[in-house]
Scaffold this motif. Structure first.
Motif, short mmCIF file in Angstrom:
data_model
loop_
_atom_site.label_atom_id
_atom_site.label_comp_id
_atom_site.label_asym_id
_atom_site.label_seq_id
_atom_site.Cartn_x
_atom_site.Cartn_y
_atom_site.Cartn_z
N PRO A 37 -20.91 -13.06 -27.21
CA PRO A 37 -21.80 -13.75 -28.40
C PRO A 37 -20.91 -11.92 -29.41
O PRO A 37 -19.77 -11.30 -29.08
CB PRO A 37 -23.26 -13.19 -28.29
N ASP A 38 -20.09 -13.08 -31.05
CA ASP A 38 -20.65 -11.64 -31.57
C ASP A 38 -20.34 -10.41 -31.67
O ASP A 38 -19.87 -8.75 -31.87
CB ASP A 38 -19.40 -11.78 -33.18
N GLY B 287 -19.01 -2.25 -35.06
CA GLY B 287 -20.62 -1.74 -35.01
C GLY B 287 -20.53 -1.40 -33.90
O GLY B 287 -20.42 -1.24 -33.03
N GLU B 288 -22.07 -1.52 -33.80
CA GLU B 288 -22.58 -0.76 -32.65
C GLU B 288 -22.68 -3.08 -31.13
O GLU B 288 -23.26 -4.00 -32.01
CB GLU B 288 -23.64 -0.40 -32.51
N ARG B 289 -22.13 -3.02 -30.42
CA ARG B 289 -22.10 -4.36 -29.74
C ARG B 289 -22.08 -3.65 -28.50
O ARG B 289 -21.98 -2.84 -28.17
CB ARG B 289 -20.41 -4.98 -29.52
N LYS B 290 -23.05 -4.80 -27.68
CA LYS B 290 -24.27 -4.81 -26.35
C LYS B 290 -22.74 -5.49 -25.18
O LYS B 290 -22.41 -5.77 -25.29
CB LYS B 290 -25.04 -5.63 -26.82
N VAL C 91 -14.12 -10.17 -18.01
CA VAL C 91 -14.43 -11.09 -19.19
C VAL C 91 -14.30 -11.05 -20.67
O VAL C 91 -14.57 -10.03 -21.25
CB VAL C 91 -16.52 -10.99 -19.78
N ASP C 92 -13.47 -12.00 -20.57
CA ASP C 92 -12.40 -11.71 -21.82
C ASP C 92 -13.68 -11.99 -23.73
O ASP C 92 -15.16 -12.44 -22.71
CB ASP C 92 -12.31 -13.11 -22.61
N GLY C 93 -13.60 -11.16 -24.83
CA GLY C 93 -14.07 -10.83 -25.71
C GLY C 93 -14.93 -12.15 -26.58
O GLY C 93 -16.21 -12.23 -26.40
N GLU C 94 -14.32 -13.19 -26.14
CA GLU C 94 -14.44 -14.78 -26.73
C GLU C 94 -15.22 -14.97 -25.97
O GLU C 94 -15.96 -16.44 -26.56
CB GLU C 94 -12.71 -15.62 -26.62
N TRP D 195 -28.72 -16.35 -22.46
CA TRP D 195 -27.84 -15.07 -22.62
C TRP D 195 -26.33 -15.29 -21.37
O TRP D 195 -26.57 -15.70 -20.11
CB TRP D 195 -28.68 -13.63 -21.21
N ALA D 196 -25.28 -15.36 -21.87
CA ALA D 196 -24.20 -15.42 -21.64
C ALA D 196 -23.41 -14.66 -20.63
O ALA D 196 -23.78 -13.70 -20.36
CB ALA D 196 -23.11 -15.48 -23.41
N SER D 197 -23.82 -14.95 -19.40
CA SER D 197 -23.16 -14.67 -18.42
C SER D 197 -22.40 -15.80 -17.41
O SER D 197 -22.38 -16.15 -16.71
CB SER D 197 -24.48 -15.29 -17.22
N PRO D 198 -21.02 -15.28 -18.11
CA PRO D 198 -19.87 -16.20 -17.55
C PRO D 198 -18.98 -15.16 -16.54
O PRO D 198 -19.34 -14.30 -15.66
CB PRO D 198 -18.27 -16.08 -18.75
N SER D 199 -18.60 -16.46 -15.25
CA SER D 199 -17.27 -15.39 -14.39
C SER D 199 -16.98 -14.20 -14.83
O SER D 199 -16.19 -14.40 -15.47
CB SER D 199 -16.24 -16.88 -14.21
N GLY D 200 -16.99 -13.48 -13.92
CA GLY D 200 -16.03 -11.66 -14.45
C GLY D 200 -17.32 -10.85 -15.29
O GLY D 200 -16.42 -10.14 -15.06
#
Length: 310
Positions: free
Chosen positions: A215-216, A178-181, A209-212, A119-124
């Motif tokens: 994940p897509d 579509g549907e994004r988490k 968090v930036d969209g980049e 699970w991506a968990s970046p700062s912010g």
């Protein structure tokens, strides 16, 4: 936050107020008041010393003290700028006897979701895990997962994100892609056949968090509506979760109102095979009712996929 420090902070918020007045009200020494004021300054609170006393002029943007300030729920917050996993730390605290503690982080470096997925968990973001000791049998613990999904979805809707819940616990945003988490929930527990020792409810929310950076298949609050006050958002989420865990009968009606799954064709992957049909209801403590060609089936756990209409 230590109870006396909370009371000092409350007094400062109503300031200006002198140190002697605080000391007398709280029945502590003036030196103790000064130490608490300095500790609050170190935590990021802007406190000015004026002729007529102390004045609170600013609060920290994020962190444990920032969330606890004004929090109308009985949680203590343990904050980390960076941590491997808030759920891992929460399990440690639960094993040591902790209760109503929230492990909160700005960034996670080793977080996992369901089925041990990274699970991506970046700062912010808002990455937190709540240690609870509910008076429930283990079979009813899924209602806590649904309560967390409701609390998260309502909190992000209040800041302008049109989110919904995909059964049982994914918070999604529908857009042109579509549907994004937007958020996910992972609940862990320990107990015996008839009682729960502890429950850890982990919530991962892509906030500022930036969209980049995700994940897509995911999105963020920043991408949807811009940056928000993370401390206020976290407080609202925790307060609503606290309300729902105290009134579990209110969870399912609220979940149904926020559901993006009910009325949709779904495929649910279960250990016994795929269940395909139309999701028609959710039942306590969180089973999905699916109308299939063979009749209604109830699914207590599985990976749910929203399908296009036939």
């Amino acid at each position: 936050m230590q109870e006396t420090r909370k009371r000092v902070l409350d007094a400062l918020a109503e300031g200006p107020v002198g140190g002697p007045a605080i000391a007398e009200e709280l029945d502590v020494s003036r030196a103790a008041v000064w130490k608490h004021v300095e500790a609050l300054r170190e935590a990021g609170f802007e406190i000015e010393s004026r002729e007529d006393g102390y004045v609170l002029v600013g609060t920290p943007e994020f962190g444990g003290a920032a969330v606890e300030f004004g929090l109308a729920a009985p949680f203590d917050v343990e904050y980390h700028e960076e941590i491997g996993s808030t759920n891992d730390r929460a399990r440690e605290l639960a094993g040591a006897g902790a209760e109503d503690v929230v492990v909160l982080a700005d960034e996670q470096t080793g977080a996992k979701g369901r089925l041990d997925r990274a699970w991506a968990s970046p700062s912010g973001g808002v990455w937190l895990s709540i240690v609870c000791r509910p008076d429930l049998p283990p079979a009813q613990v899924p209602i806590y997962t649904l309560a967390a999904a409701v609390a998260t979805t309502e909190a992000v809707r209040e800041v302008g994100v049109d989110a919904g819940i995909k059964w049982p616990n994914d918070v999604l945003v529908a857009d042109d892609d579509g549907e994004r988490k937007l958020a996910g929930i992972l609940t862990e527990m320990e107990g015996e056949a008839d009682r729960v020792s502890w429950v850890v409810v982990g919530i991962g929310l892509n906030a500022n968090v930036d969209g980049e950076a995700v994940p897509d298949t995911a999105t963020t609050i920043r991408e949807q509506v811009g940056d928000v006050d993370r401390a206020a958002l976290t407080r609202r989420l925790l307060e609503r979760f606290d309300e729902l865990r105290a009134d579990t009968e209110a969870v399912l009606p609220a979940w149904r109102d926020l559901s993006s799954t009910l009325g949709r064709r779904v495929r649910v992957e279960t250990p016994g095979g795929d269940v395909v049909g139309t999701a028609v209801d959710v039942e306590f403590p969180g089973s999905l009712v699916v109308e299939t060609d063979e009749g209604e089936k109830r699914v207590s756990a599985g990976d749910c996929e929203h399908l296009r209409p036939v």
